[in-house]
Enzyme design. Structure first.
Site, PDB file in Angstrom:
ATOM      1  N   SER B 147       0.832  -1.195   0.000  1.00 28.67           N
ATOM      2  CA  SER B 147       0.000   0.000   0.000  1.00 28.67           C
ATOM      3  C   SER B 147       0.877   1.261   0.000  1.00 28.67           C
ATOM      4  O   SER B 147       1.684   1.434  -0.925  1.00 28.67           O
ATOM      5  CB  SER B 147      -0.952  -0.056   1.192  1.00 28.67           C
ATOM      6  OG  SER B 147      -1.962   0.922   1.064  1.00 28.67           O
ATOM      7  N   ASP B 227     -10.045  -5.540  -3.402  1.00 30.44           N
ATOM      8  CA  ASP B 227      -9.450  -4.520  -2.531  1.00 30.44           C
ATOM      9  C   ASP B 227     -10.358  -3.295  -2.516  1.00 30.44           C
ATOM     10  O   ASP B 227     -10.649  -2.715  -3.568  1.00 30.44           O
ATOM     11  CB  ASP B 227      -8.062  -4.165  -3.094  1.00 30.44           C
ATOM     12  CG  ASP B 227      -7.268  -3.243  -2.201  1.00 30.44           C
ATOM     13  OD1 ASP B 227      -7.856  -2.333  -1.588  1.00 30.44           O
ATOM     14  OD2 ASP B 227      -6.047  -3.446  -2.129  1.00 30.44           O
ATOM     15  N   HIS B 260      -7.562  -5.739   0.950  1.00 25.40           N
ATOM     16  CA  HIS B 260      -6.349  -4.945   1.175  1.00 25.40           C
ATOM     17  C   HIS B 260      -5.599  -5.362   2.451  1.00 25.40           C
ATOM     18  O   HIS B 260      -4.579  -4.766   2.787  1.00 25.40           O
ATOM     19  CB  HIS B 260      -6.747  -3.464   1.275  1.00 25.40           C
ATOM     20  CG  HIS B 260      -5.630  -2.486   1.082  1.00 25.40           C
ATOM     21  ND1 HIS B 260      -4.967  -2.341  -0.124  1.00 25.40           N
ATOM     22  CD2 HIS B 260      -5.037  -1.597   1.921  1.00 25.40           C
ATOM     23  CE1 HIS B 260      -4.029  -1.412  -0.005  1.00 25.40           C
ATOM     24  NE2 HIS B 260      -4.046  -0.947   1.232  1.00 25.40           N
TER      25      HIS B 260
END
Lengths: 280, 280
Positions: B147, B227, B260
């Site tokens: 991320s 995600d 995620h």
């Protein structure tokens, strides 16, 4: 039974649920790892966690999903105590009594007896729910746990040889009646009469004649040799000695350099999952 | 450099250290996994974590030690921002600015510019320390992250082709200048002139001519198709398109059903470790 969330993990699904528990008289959360459908065998491992843990520690830190996925094994991970604003806790907030420290017993003493009924919760409520709702084959359930949860696993397996077909533990408390963690919790939850403690003490249970399922060819225990609680709280040799006297086979593996943490659990969990899957 | 603790893990050692950072003007913590001595190759992977993470999330949740142990790979895991009572934070406590959200830039704007110098910290202070003190071979260092940390990995690798010999990312922010997380953080840390943002934007860097090390035959990116931030914040296709124009090879693997979370990271981290080890 309400799903609070899920996430794909190693092609299976890691979920967290909440349901109203009759035994504990509060909402209880638990985690389930469901392996990929095409590999699911119906076999399940009931994992009992240690002091301070919720349903989350094991599923976040042990890395068990990888091997559970490979083996087609369902993981059932309940909480370690009742929870909520109205649930009694240790007055000083101690980590080893009250919230996060249910010790898998049915408390008989005030103020604990109303909610701290983790034996009944796990055996009569959580496991039947998992069998009924999560595709678990009731004839293929193993049990394991860490520390206080290792104590829970050994004692539940000894009291329920008809349910648990395979047994293991990581750094378990094996003789709670004889160590400070257990003496404190049992005196609070069960009162001062130590006769009432014996059904929650794996070493005493074996001495009193309790036996594992005939399917249990041996009990697997891993123990870190650098575990900071080894001498004071865990004492695996006491259980080993009781098992030897009783003719119960045990594989006690002392692991040099390993401590009591989830780094230890994560290192050896795959051995335990394979141990159970090969016996379920 | 002071060791705060260590634990054996997969026959290696998982440690946490603290040191005084000149770049950030505060004490910084970092985690290191050292593989078993007999398998240690000197190869290291620098892992950059995402929003809200400290040095601990990756080492507790990703299960990376198992494969790092097998491959003899050292894992270097710094924090994501300066920390401490005197370090500025987002006034509303937002998770995407301030503590836990350093974005791997050197801030130029008040009140951030005194401490939020994560680019200099990682490149000039943390990595040299690891090379000097932790047995890391400076010619065999790869970089990866999740991320915000994927953004850090791609941009650091593009700005330092002489240092990073292999590159990958999980669910990275690839074009921070064009998505809400990045726009908010860059405006705060770097000011309103978007020309200053480009050196911290992987897609812009590639468009501006930056290139990975000649040793980087391809960049590996895994991305969960479920995600929750894919459309709003991540947009891997923007980087893919810039790479295609620039002739940079990329393996972008879209993973159906994955979100995620660290359950996604844990599922695919071993592929990434093997990718790096085979190239270092």
């Amino acid at each position: 039974m309400k799903k609070l969330g899920d996430a794909r993990s190693f092609d299976g699904v890691q979920s967290v649920y909440e349901h109203d528990s009759d035994a504990c008289r509060c909402a209880m959360r638990f985690a389930v790892y469901a392996p990929p459908r095409e590999r699911a065998t119906g076999e399940a491992l009931l994992w009992l966690s240690g002091l301070t843990c919720t349903h989350e520690n094991f599923i976040m830190k042990a890395g068990a999903q990888r091997v559970a996925s490979e083996l087609g094994l369902t993981l059932l991970v309940p909480d370690t105590s009742p929870r909520g604003d109205n649930i009694p806790d240790a007055p000083d907030g101690a980590y080893d009594l009250g919230l996060g420290a249910g010790f898998y017993v049915d408390a008989t003493e005030e103020p604990w007896s109303r909610n701290y009924r983790m034996q009944t919760y796990i055996e009569k409520e959580f496991l039947p729910l998992a069998i009924d709702r999560l595709g678990v084959d009731p004839s293929r359930v193993g049990i394991s746990g860490h520390s206080m949860g290792g104590h829970g696993a050994l004692t539940m397996a000894l009291r329920n040889p008809d349910i648990f077909r395979s047994v293991s533990a990581l750094a378990p408390i094996v003789a709670p009646s004889e160590v400070p963690w257990g003496e404190k919790a049992f005196a609070a939850y069960l009162g001062s009469d130590r006769a009432h403690w014996r059904r929650y003490d794996a070493t005493a249970l074996v001495a009193d004649g309790a036996r594992f399922s005939p399917h249990v060819d041996a009990v697997l225990i891993d123990q870190g040799a650098a575990d900071e609680f080894l001498e004071s709280q865990l004492r695996p040799e006491r259980f080993a000695s009781a098992c030897e006297t009783a003719g119960i086979k045990m594989q006690l593996r002392l692991r040099p350099g390993y401590d009591h943490s989830y780094y230890f659990v994560a290192t050896f969990i795959s051995d335990h999952l394979r141990w159970h899957a090969s016996r379920l």
